[in-house]
Design a protein around this motif. Sequence first.
Motif, PDB file in Angstrom:
ATOM      1  N   ASN A  29      36.805  37.863   0.093  1.00 32.87           N
ATOM      2  CA  ASN A  29      35.953  38.433  -1.005  1.00 32.87           C
ATOM      3  C   ASN A  29      34.817  39.173  -0.186  1.00 32.87           C
ATOM      4  O   ASN A  29      34.511  40.290  -0.745  1.00 32.87           O
ATOM      5  CB  ASN A  29      35.351  37.452  -1.916  1.00 32.87           C
ATOM      6  CG  ASN A  29      36.114  37.129  -2.932  1.00 32.87           C
ATOM      7  OD1 ASN A  29      37.022  37.660  -3.485  1.00 32.87           O
ATOM      8  ND2 ASN A  29      35.955  35.712  -3.193  1.00 32.87           N
ATOM      9  N   LYS A  30      34.299  38.551   0.700  1.00 33.76           N
ATOM     10  CA  LYS A  30      33.390  39.356   1.732  1.00 33.76           C
ATOM     11  C   LYS A  30      33.822  40.438   2.295  1.00 33.76           C
ATOM     12  O   LYS A  30      33.385  41.660   2.315  1.00 33.76           O
ATOM     13  CB  LYS A  30      32.837  38.251   2.552  1.00 33.76           C
ATOM     14  CG  LYS A  30      31.802  38.674   3.498  1.00 33.76           C
ATOM     15  CD  LYS A  30      31.110  37.668   4.422  1.00 33.76           C
ATOM     16  CE  LYS A  30      29.958  37.976   5.368  1.00 33.76           C
ATOM     17  NZ  LYS A  30      29.585  39.382   5.232  1.00 33.76           N
ATOM     18  N   GLN A  36      33.793  48.205   0.464  1.00 32.29           N
ATOM     19  CA  GLN A  36      33.549  49.048  -0.695  1.00 32.29           C
ATOM     20  C   GLN A  36      32.079  49.612  -0.159  1.00 32.29           C
ATOM     21  O   GLN A  36      31.876  50.784  -0.466  1.00 32.29           O
ATOM     22  CB  GLN A  36      33.221  47.845  -1.815  1.00 32.29           C
ATOM     23  CG  GLN A  36      34.684  47.472  -2.477  1.00 32.29           C
ATOM     24  CD  GLN A  36      34.346  46.448  -3.503  1.00 32.29           C
ATOM     25  OE1 GLN A  36      33.429  45.780  -3.473  1.00 32.29           O
ATOM     26  NE2 GLN A  36      35.219  46.514  -4.512  1.00 32.29           N
ATOM     27  N   VAL A  37      31.201  48.768   0.678  1.00 26.39           N
ATOM     28  CA  VAL A  37      30.008  49.586   0.895  1.00 26.39           C
ATOM     29  C   VAL A  37      30.489  50.736   2.134  1.00 26.39           C
ATOM     30  O   VAL A  37      29.873  51.524   1.933  1.00 26.39           O
ATOM     31  CB  VAL A  37      28.951  48.382   1.744  1.00 26.39           C
ATOM     32  CG1 VAL A  37      27.921  49.123   2.510  1.00 26.39           C
ATOM     33  CG2 VAL A  37      28.511  47.218   0.582  1.00 26.39           C
ATOM     34  N   LEU A  38      31.303  50.269   2.999  1.00 23.86           N
ATOM     35  CA  LEU A  38      31.722  51.209   4.145  1.00 23.86           C
ATOM     36  C   LEU A  38      32.364  52.355   3.517  1.00 23.86           C
ATOM     37  O   LEU A  38      31.978  53.599   3.874  1.00 23.86           O
ATOM     38  CB  LEU A  38      32.758  50.793   5.087  1.00 23.86           C
ATOM     39  CG  LEU A  38      32.176  49.713   6.036  1.00 23.86           C
ATOM     40  CD1 LEU A  38      33.140  49.012   6.595  1.00 23.86           C
ATOM     41  CD2 LEU A  38      31.090  50.063   6.701  1.00 23.86           C
ATOM     42  N   LEU A  39      32.821  52.289   2.324  1.00 23.93           N
ATOM     43  CA  LEU A  39      33.514  53.459   1.611  1.00 23.93           C
ATOM     44  C   LEU A  39      32.577  54.286   0.948  1.00 23.93           C
ATOM     45  O   LEU A  39      32.624  55.525   1.185  1.00 23.93           O
ATOM     46  CB  LEU A  39      34.527  53.018   0.385  1.00 23.93           C
ATOM     47  CG  LEU A  39      35.098  53.938  -0.395  1.00 23.93           C
ATOM     48  CD1 LEU A  39      36.348  54.579   0.273  1.00 23.93           C
ATOM     49  CD2 LEU A  39      35.959  53.368  -1.790  1.00 23.93           C
ATOM     50  N   GLU A  82      30.443  43.347  -6.714  1.00 25.57           N
ATOM     51  CA  GLU A  82      31.039  44.620  -6.093  1.00 25.57           C
ATOM     52  C   GLU A  82      29.877  45.602  -6.139  1.00 25.57           C
ATOM     53  O   GLU A  82      28.848  45.561  -6.857  1.00 25.57           O
ATOM     54  CB  GLU A  82      31.998  45.423  -7.376  1.00 25.57           C
ATOM     55  CG  GLU A  82      32.425  46.689  -6.767  1.00 25.57           C
ATOM     56  CD  GLU A  82      33.725  47.080  -7.568  1.00 25.57           C
ATOM     57  OE1 GLU A  82      33.869  48.355  -7.618  1.00 25.57           O
ATOM     58  OE2 GLU A  82      34.320  46.112  -8.460  1.00 25.57           O
ATOM     59  N   PRO A  83      29.586  46.305  -4.704  1.00 28.47           N
ATOM     60  CA  PRO A  83      28.488  46.727  -4.724  1.00 28.47           C
ATOM     61  C   PRO A  83      28.627  48.239  -5.383  1.00 28.47           C
ATOM     62  O   PRO A  83      29.636  48.738  -6.004  1.00 28.47           O
ATOM     63  CB  PRO A  83      28.460  47.352  -3.126  1.00 28.47           C
ATOM     64  CG  PRO A  83      29.973  46.751  -2.735  1.00 28.47           C
ATOM     65  CD  PRO A  83      30.602  46.099  -3.654  1.00 28.47           C
ATOM     66  N   PRO A  84      27.347  48.505  -5.826  1.00 31.86           N
ATOM     67  CA  PRO A  84      27.391  50.100  -6.474  1.00 31.86           C
ATOM     68  C   PRO A  84      27.975  51.045  -5.751  1.00 31.86           C
ATOM     69  O   PRO A  84      27.995  51.280  -4.443  1.00 31.86           O
ATOM     70  CB  PRO A  84      25.954  50.204  -7.035  1.00 31.86           C
ATOM     71  CG  PRO A  84      25.128  49.578  -5.816  1.00 31.86           C
ATOM     72  CD  PRO A  84      25.932  48.613  -5.396  1.00 31.86           C
TER      73      PRO A  84
END
Length: 168
Positions: A29-30, A36-39, A82-84
């Motif tokens: 999960n982490k 997602q942040v790196l994306l 989930e990060p924005p």
Amino acid sequence: MGILSGNPQDEPMHYGEVFSTWNFVLMSNKAVAEAQVLLNHAGDKDLKKLLLESIELGQSEVEKVSTLLKENGIALPPAAPEPPKVELNDIPVGARFPDPDIALSASEKVSAGLVTCSAIMGQSIREDIAMMFGQFHMRKAALGAKYLKLVKEKGWLIPPPLHLSHKD
């Protein structure tokens, strides 16, 4: 018939399997949230494609292992929110992660996942769990090969000192 030689799904999980699979979900999960942040920071389209593949693979694995845990009456670890989604140009230049660093971080997570899958396979006495993590291992190995190819093609690979044979 021997001990625990029936249908693997009917066999209890041992404490090591419980802890390792629970921890796998927590760390996966982490890893998904970090990808997602790196994306958000990635500019290279090929890197973005691999990050999306990493996210989808991680989410699929979390879903499968979470199902296993629930079926065995084990509470799931908390999931990272989930990060924005952020546009790359909205991130100040000095705060952006560069693409080579993103690729290195993402491939590092894949490598750690390979080690984790191997460890869970080795400690499992339930064949279904060992086989599940064997499948995860194969998919992660293929993904890791894609990251290696990408960093080589883009010139982002930082090799360790190379040993050149000097024959006199």
